[in-house]
Enzyme design. Structure first.
Site: not given
Ligand code: 0RA
Length: 669
Positions: A451, A531, A533, A535
């Site tokens: 990403e 990531d 997290d 998102d």
């Protein structure tokens, strides 16, 4: 006649007792995956579904209207229904109560034979006894015959007698169990969203049953949705709770799945038949381009489809094609219609009941019973024939959409051929953003989908360039559900993935299954690295949905993985510990601090970009140290489905939901 009945009964008893000898609950504890699929998050949640299935059976038999599921503070689950209650009287042959038999003998449910649509093979229908075997504590409370009966068990064995503890004017069963952490070693923490998605689905599949889910582990901010769809916090703290209830079943299911998508016809088309087997189908066309068909057998999602799905596709194409030809609606159309053109923008749910389902395929969720093909095909064609005759205006709209799909498909093929001409074998023509590896043996080579350009840069520096290739993807990759075929291939990100992998678009075979040619696949590991997290998981979910829809064979062959970057770095002086969970972080803090936490620092990684390339290599990319999670068909299907059941479209409440707690469900190996 009587002789026949007796023989049948004797046969059943014989098989029941022989099963019993072979498979006690010890066997379930020894090899739990054989019975519930796996001992990860999926299996853990499966325990709940197993109990709820029994309540649904009771409801289908006409004795139960309400099912209440609660997640208790310690991750115990309490399932209460208002059915007849499990019988508590003496079981003649077993010399113990029927309740104890149901809870301690594998497949004992079948002996009472409440429903003929039990699943023999598969994962479901293994019975509450299986849940009992895998719980360190299970309490059965039965309301029946004016009394309340209670019996407790641990790891499948009774630890009390059946006791009468009170009186009751109602009937019903309350099963409370706590999963055994020595079996479920990865996690015993239930996910509200995962349970909610399945219970919602069950409510739509079994109209008229009210199913409530409540999470008693913590209170959360209460939100209300105003009329304009805006969600506002009230300032109150409440237990999260939802009630799932559908009066009309599948047609409402379709409305839910398609919420927010512009409809092509005002109401879903429904198919109902009881001729050969019970068949219940609803379908709707929207102005979008994706095809979404969920098929079920005995309430089980048949991920790999099978004969019922094949029958549906055949019936649908046949009816629409006949109608179009008969009414001269294809006069101006020069090309040819391919089966998939009939399904562009289609959302459908197919639910059939089969007494003795044969499940095949890798996931054992592909229906094999040949009789389902013709039964579903005929019922579907008949219902759609009738609909088209009665709704000529809608019929014309649908046919026009199909012709458009065929035209776009032809254009898409041309566009693809252009791309493929520009990219001859190997090396040349690879996407500019791809940092390829030097080795060319697909068995050894890995492609990291990363990403963002910045994390992509770190990965390029950190990797082993002999075997690891990096393809950075920009932001949220195209949500393929919302794009037409030709548009999907206009997306640079999507084209890059195809080109880098060395594969072409999957083709449909004569049974309607899509397959792709993997002979030129350039990497046997495709690793999604995002990531750690909210998102990041959302993006991983989008990429996964893309693979699930367009490159199913890649998942099926076990080529798709998720990378697991660490969440924390605990440090004291030169000593460092990477941690993936809060428990690890606490342990590392204690270890390095040796009694005091002076000088111990905890760094929380927010994104891949925050790590140095050395750190990324050490923790996430180095094959000898990293942990990869292989994506299974079941995990991918669960993620895709849960995604749909929770937040299918961009309607305001669901958008708010995504923002509040977007995370994909059930992705683990
Ligand atoms: C065996 C026989 C009968 C009902 C059940 C089991 C039963 C099991 C569960 C599990 C959860 N809820 C349940 N409700 C019912 C038939 C009872 C009768 O014939 O009266």
């Amino acid at each position: 006649m009587i002789e026949n009945e007796e023989m049948k009964q004797a046969e059943q008893e014989y098989s029941a007792s022989s099963i019993q000898v072979l498979e006690g609950l010890e066997a379930v504890r020894k090899r739990p995956s054989m019975y519930i699929g796996d001992i990860g998050e999926r299996g853990l949640h499966h325990l709940v579904y197993e109990v709820v299935d029994n309540c649904i059976d009771e409801a289908m038999a006409g004795y139960c209207t309400d099912v209440d599921v609660k997640i208790l503070e310690d991750n115990s689950i309490r399932v209460q229904d208002n059915g007849r209650g499990i019988p508590t009287g003496m079981h003649e042959k077993e010399h113990r109560s029927a309740l104890e038999v149901v809870l301690t003998v594998l497949h004992a449910g079948g002996k009472f034979d409440k429903s003929s649509y039990k699943v023999s093979g598969g994962l479901h229908g293994v019975g509450v006894s299986c849940v009992n075997a895998l719980s360190d504590l299970l309490v059965a409370e039965i309301h029946r015959e004016g009394k309340i009966f209670v019996q407790k068990y641990s790891k499948g064995k009774p630890i009390t007698e059946v006791k009468v503890v009170g009186e009751s004017n109602d009937t019903g069963t309350i099963i409370t169990f706590h999963p055994d952490a020595t079996i479920f070693t990865q996690t015993i923490v239930y996910k509200y969203d995962t349970l909610a998605a399945r219970l919602r689905e069950l409510a739509y599949l079994n109209k008229g049953i009210r199913i409530t889910l409540t999470d008693l582990r913590e209170k959360v901010d209460e939100f209300v949705t105003a009329e304009d769809g805006e969600r506002k916090a009230t300032g109150n703290l409440v237990y999260r709770s939802e009630t799932f209830y559908s009066e009309q079943g599948l047609r409402e299911f379709i409305d839910y799945l398609d919420a927010g998508a512009p409809k092509l016809i005002p109401e879903p088309i429904t198919v109902n038949s009881d001729k050969v087997i019970p068949i219940d189908i609803a379908l709707q066309y929207n102005t979008g381009f994706s095809e979404r068909i969920y098929s079920y057998v005995n309430n089980i999602h048949t991920i790999e489809g099978g004969t019922h799905l094949q029958g549906f596709k055949m019936g649908l194409s046949r009816s629409l094609k006949n109608y179009a030809e008969k009414n001269n609606l294809l006069a101006k159309f020069k090309g040819d219609l391919s089966p998939e053109d009939f399904r562009e923008g289609l959302t459908a749910v197919i639910s059939v009941k089969v007494a003795e389902p044969q499940f095949e395929g890798q996931t054992k969720t592909k229906l094999g019973n040949p009789e389902a093909t013709s039964a579903v095909s005929q019922a579907t064609a008949a219902a759609i024939d009738q609909y088209l005759e009665e709704h000529p205006k809608e019929a014309k709209t649908i046919i026009e959409k199909i012709v458009l799909a065929a035209t776009a498909r032809a254009a898409a093929r041309k566009a693809r051929e252009m791309v493929q001409r520009k990219t001859p074998m190997g090396g040349a023509g690879m996407p500019g953003k791809l940092a390829d590896c030097s080795d060319h043996d697909p068995e050894k080579c890995e492609l990291f989908l990363v990403e963002g350009d910045s994390a992509g840069g770190t990965a390029k520096q950190g990797r082993d360039r002999r075997t690891q290739a990096i393809l950075p993807l920009r932001g949220k990759i195209l949500n393929v559900e919302k794009a037409a075929q030709d548009r999907a291939f206009e997306s640079q990100e999507v084209r890059n993935i195809y080109t880098a992998l060395g594969v072409t678009v999957a083709q449909e075979d004569e049974t309607g299954e899509k397959h792709m040619d993997l002979s030129k696949l350039r990497y046997h590991k495709v690793i999604i690295m995002t990531d750690a997290d909210v998102d990041g998981s959302h993006i991983a979910c989008l990429i996964l949905t893309f693979f699930f829809r367009y490159m199913f064979d890649l998942i099926k062959n076990g080529y798709v993985y998720l990378a697991t970057p660490p969440l924390y770095l605990v440090k004291k002086g030169k000593e460092e510990r990477y941690c993936w969970t809060d428990a690890q972080r606490e342990a590392a803090t204690a270890e390095l601090g040796r009694g005091s936490d002076k000088g111990v620092t905890v760094q929380r990684y927010k994104g891949l970009g925050e790590m140095s390339h050395d750190q990324l290599w050490e923790t996430t990319m180095d094959p000898s140290r990293r942990v990869l999670r292989q994506i299974t068909i079941e995990n991918a299907a669960d993620a895709e489905r849960t995604f749909s059941m929770l937040m299918g479209d961009d309607v305001p409440p669901r958008r708010a939901f995504i923002e509040e707690n977007a995370h994909y469900a059930n992705i683990d190996a």
